[in-house]
Design an enzyme around this catalytic site. Structure first.
Site, PDB file in Angstrom:
ATOM      1  N   HIS A   1      -8.423  -4.690  -0.196  1.00  0.00           N
ATOM      2  CA  HIS A   1      -7.153  -4.017   0.075  1.00  0.00           C
ATOM      3  C   HIS A   1      -6.388  -4.647   1.228  1.00  0.00           C
ATOM      4  O   HIS A   1      -5.161  -4.661   1.220  1.00  0.00           O
ATOM      5  CB  HIS A   1      -7.410  -2.541   0.386  1.00  0.00           C
ATOM      6  CG  HIS A   1      -6.168  -1.706   0.434  1.00  0.00           C
ATOM      7  ND1 HIS A   1      -5.394  -1.447  -0.676  1.00  0.00           N
ATOM      8  CD2 HIS A   1      -5.551  -1.083   1.473  1.00  0.00           C
ATOM      9  CE1 HIS A   1      -4.361  -0.699  -0.338  1.00  0.00           C
ATOM     10  NE2 HIS A   1      -4.426  -0.467   0.964  1.00  0.00           N
TER      11      HIS A   1
ATOM     12  N   ASP B   1     -10.167  -4.421  -4.802  1.00  0.00           N
ATOM     13  CA  ASP B   1      -9.579  -3.469  -3.859  1.00  0.00           C
ATOM     14  C   ASP B   1     -10.441  -2.209  -3.801  1.00  0.00           C
ATOM     15  O   ASP B   1     -10.643  -1.536  -4.806  1.00  0.00           O
ATOM     16  CB  ASP B   1      -8.150  -3.114  -4.304  1.00  0.00           C
ATOM     17  CG  ASP B   1      -7.359  -2.398  -3.231  1.00  0.00           C
ATOM     18  OD1 ASP B   1      -7.931  -1.550  -2.532  1.00  0.00           O
ATOM     19  OD2 ASP B   1      -6.149  -2.678  -3.102  1.00  0.00           O
TER      20      ASP B   1
ATOM     21  N   SER C   1       0.838  -1.193   0.000  1.00  0.00           N
ATOM     22  CA  SER C   1       0.000   0.000   0.000  1.00  0.00           C
ATOM     23  C   SER C   1       0.883   1.257   0.000  1.00  0.00           C
ATOM     24  O   SER C   1       1.690   1.451  -0.899  1.00  0.00           O
ATOM     25  CB  SER C   1      -0.959  -0.047   1.179  1.00  0.00           C
ATOM     26  OG  SER C   1      -1.895   0.992   1.114  1.00  0.00           O
TER      27      SER C   1
END
Length: 308
Positions: free
Chosen positions: A283, A254, A189
């Site tokens: 995610h 996601d 991320s």
């Protein structure tokens, strides 16, 4: 990445402040620290081993630190695993104290993952995951907290991200004598931002981009087609300069960073290996799918051997 209202986003980007402020508003959510690093006292001459007490890292010696985890760290292992950890502080080029953690999951392992974690977590919360991941992959894990996270000083910013990973890279190489061809840079991320930046400047064994973003503007405004001078986290402009093999991992559902970001970065990587698109994953749950570990094992045991 935390959400902003349409009016706030318009204010940000129609009258943009500096990129660092955009980055702080869009991305950084440092949690209340879940651990502390305490100076290890020097034992008195002739004294025996220190009595057991709170959870702590091994290798304690004068000038070293012990790890104290809070209950919120939710550590799933025991003293044996904690004894395989070493924690210490180093300093970045921007003057911030950077907390580092080295998890010796597999002594004599060929590879060490330099792991840049996601948002809203710190080393204490990630420690259990690192033990499990390293043990299952047969490698060691080295990680660090961004400025303003955990025991690291300063405030989160884009520039500090880059200085933080530089400090971690140098500590890994000099403190442990690990050569670049034994390091796999792993970013998750927001952690893909410092990972891409470092990988674009240094060659290493491989790079893993887990749920990556192309840029801050493209997350906030999905129809953005170009990179503006005030855009934060411009991974899309740097990834083509990575000369190491790159594995991109992304969930197709996601909800934070759209799957299209992973696909766009994959298409820009000169030495991309077969990606992992996890059908149905969001995610924060990619690592719960069996394909995740299988693909990482194949990267280390097959893809990297084929590159040599």
């Amino acid at each position: 990445m935390n959400g902003l209202s349409v009016s706030e986003l318009c204010c940000l980007f129609c009258c943009p402040p500096c990129p660092g402020r955009i980055a702080a508003k869009l991305a950084f959510l440092p949690p209340e620290p879940t651990y502390a690093l305490l100076p290890e006292p020097e034992p008195a001459p002739g004294a025996g081993a220190a009595p057991s007490g709170s959870l702590r890292a091994s290798g304690a010696a004068p000038g070293r630190w012990k790890l104290q985890l809070s209950e919120r760290a939710d550590f799933q292992y025991g003293q044996r695993e904690l004894d395989a950890m070493e924690v210490f502080l180093t300093k970045s080029s921007r003057g911030n104290r950077v907390a580092c953690m080295y998890v010796r999951c597999a002594p004599g392992a060929r590879y060490t993952l330099l792991f840049s974690h996601g948002n809203a977590v710190d080393l204490g919360q990630m420690s259990s995951f690192y033990v499990g991941l390293g043990s299952r992959l047969g490698c060691n894990i080295f990680s660090y907290d961004y400025s303003g996270y955990g025991a690291s000083s300063g405030r989160p910013s884009e520039k500090n991200l880059y200085a933080d990973i530089d400090a971690a890279w140098q500590a890994l190489r000099t403190r442990y004598g690990i050569s670049p061809d034994s390091v796999v840079l792993y970013g998750q991320s927001i952690g893909t931002v410092p990972t891409v930046d470092l990988a674009a400047r240094y060659e290493c064994a491989a790079v893993v981009l887990h749920s990556p973003l192309t840029s801050g503007m493209r997350v906030a405004f999905p129809d953005t087609k170009k990179t503006y001078c005030f855009d934060a986290f411009p991974n899309i402009e740097k990834v083509s300069r990575i000369s190491s093999p790159v594995l991109v991992i992304h969930g197709t559902e996601d909800e934070v960073i759209d799957f299209s970001h992973g696909l766009a970065l994959y298409e820009r990587c000169p030495k991309a290996v077969e990606p992992l698109w996890v059908e149905g994953a969001g995610h924060n749950d990619v690592e719960l799918y069996s394909q995740y570990l299988e693909r990482l094992r194949r990267l280390l045991s097959h893809d990297l051997q084929a590159q040599r």
